[in-house]
Write a protein that holds these residues in place. Sequence first.
Motif, PDB file in Angstrom:
ATOM      1  N   ALA A  57       0.817  -1.212   0.000  1.00 42.08           N
ATOM      2  CA  ALA A  57       0.000   0.000   0.000  1.00 42.08           C
ATOM      3  C   ALA A  57       0.852   1.265   0.000  1.00 42.08           C
ATOM      4  O   ALA A  57       0.432   2.299  -0.520  1.00 42.08           O
ATOM      5  CB  ALA A  57      -0.938  -0.003   1.204  1.00 42.08           C
ATOM      6  N   ASN A  58       2.049   1.200   0.569  1.00 40.61           N
ATOM      7  CA  ASN A  58       2.947   2.360   0.598  1.00 40.61           C
ATOM      8  C   ASN A  58       3.874   2.426  -0.603  1.00 40.61           C
ATOM      9  O   ASN A  58       4.521   3.442  -0.825  1.00 40.61           O
ATOM     10  CB  ASN A  58       3.791   2.339   1.868  1.00 40.61           C
ATOM     11  N   LEU A  59       3.950   1.344  -1.368  1.00 44.48           N
ATOM     12  CA  LEU A  59       4.874   1.281  -2.497  1.00 44.48           C
ATOM     13  C   LEU A  59       4.233   1.573  -3.840  1.00 44.48           C
ATOM     14  O   LEU A  59       4.719   2.390  -4.605  1.00 44.48           O
ATOM     15  CB  LEU A  59       5.494  -0.120  -2.589  1.00 44.48           C
ATOM     16  N   PHE A  60       3.131   0.862  -4.129  1.00 47.40           N
ATOM     17  CA  PHE A  60       2.614   0.788  -5.493  1.00 47.40           C
ATOM     18  C   PHE A  60       1.268   1.473  -5.657  1.00 47.40           C
ATOM     19  O   PHE A  60       0.475   1.555  -4.726  1.00 47.40           O
ATOM     20  CB  PHE A  60       2.478  -0.675  -5.914  1.00 47.40           C
ATOM     21  N   VAL A  61       0.987   1.871  -6.900  1.00 48.08           N
ATOM     22  CA  VAL A  61      -0.285   2.514  -7.224  1.00 48.08           C
ATOM     23  C   VAL A  61      -1.443   1.566  -6.932  1.00 48.08           C
ATOM     24  O   VAL A  61      -2.394   1.937  -6.246  1.00 48.08           O
ATOM     25  CB  VAL A  61      -0.300   2.974  -8.692  1.00 48.08           C
ATOM     26  N   ASN A  62      -1.380   0.310  -7.419  1.00 45.71           N
ATOM     27  CA  ASN A  62      -2.456  -0.643  -7.156  1.00 45.71           C
ATOM     28  C   ASN A  62      -1.953  -2.056  -7.414  1.00 45.71           C
ATOM     29  O   ASN A  62      -2.187  -2.619  -8.484  1.00 45.71           O
ATOM     30  CB  ASN A  62      -3.674  -0.335  -8.021  1.00 45.71           C
ATOM     31  N   SER A  63      -1.298  -2.650  -6.436  1.00 48.83           N
ATOM     32  CA  SER A  63      -0.729  -3.985  -6.622  1.00 48.83           C
ATOM     33  C   SER A  63      -1.814  -5.035  -6.814  1.00 48.83           C
ATOM     34  O   SER A  63      -1.580  -6.041  -7.488  1.00 48.83           O
ATOM     35  CB  SER A  63       0.190  -4.353  -5.457  1.00 48.83           C
ATOM     36  N   ALA A  64      -3.009  -4.824  -6.270  1.00 49.53           N
ATOM     37  CA  ALA A  64      -4.107  -5.789  -6.449  1.00 49.53           C
ATOM     38  C   ALA A  64      -4.482  -5.918  -7.927  1.00 49.53           C
ATOM     39  O   ALA A  64      -4.898  -6.985  -8.377  1.00 49.53           O
ATOM     40  CB  ALA A  64      -5.316  -5.370  -5.634  1.00 49.53           C
ATOM     41  N   GLN A  66      -2.227  -5.368 -10.285  1.00 50.81           N
ATOM     42  CA  GLN A  66      -0.906  -5.550 -10.889  1.00 50.81           C
ATOM     43  C   GLN A  66      -0.339  -4.268 -11.499  1.00 50.81           C
ATOM     44  O   GLN A  66       0.402  -4.306 -12.465  1.00 50.81           O
ATOM     45  CB  GLN A  66      -0.936  -6.684 -11.911  1.00 50.81           C
ATOM     46  N   ASP A  67      -0.686  -3.125 -10.905  1.00 52.44           N
ATOM     47  CA  ASP A  67      -0.067  -1.857 -11.293  1.00 52.44           C
ATOM     48  C   ASP A  67       1.044  -1.583 -10.296  1.00 52.44           C
ATOM     49  O   ASP A  67       0.805  -1.103  -9.194  1.00 52.44           O
ATOM     50  CB  ASP A  67      -1.089  -0.716 -11.287  1.00 52.44           C
TER      51      ASP A  67
END
Length: 113
Positions: A57-64, A66-67
């Motif tokens: 949540a602190n790293l990526f735009v939307n890992s769920a 796959q962004d």
Amino acid sequence: MTGNSLGCIVTSNATVSSDNNIFNDFCTFSIDGELSILQYSQWSSIYDITSITSSNANLFVNSALQDYSLLPTSPGVNFGINSYSGYSAPQTDINGTGRPVSGAIDVGAYENH
């Protein structure tokens, strides 16, 4: 060297070095094929002094979805290094964006811009 079920480092080589990475907060590590487990604080004090930990949540735009683009506030922004052991970092990210945009290169496949 391989990853374990959490995507973290497992090796049978006690001389491993794994600098300049970002690991999820839940990662565990092993240098003896998972006979013993090290937490990140133990691992980093010996094998990896320049990496950081963070949640998706602190790293990526939307890992769920796959962004894996970095958020502007991600600890991976400007955390990369331009060269290591005589090898240069790629001059562009996976989308062809020039690196670095500002400061140091970003960790990962995507340069934040």
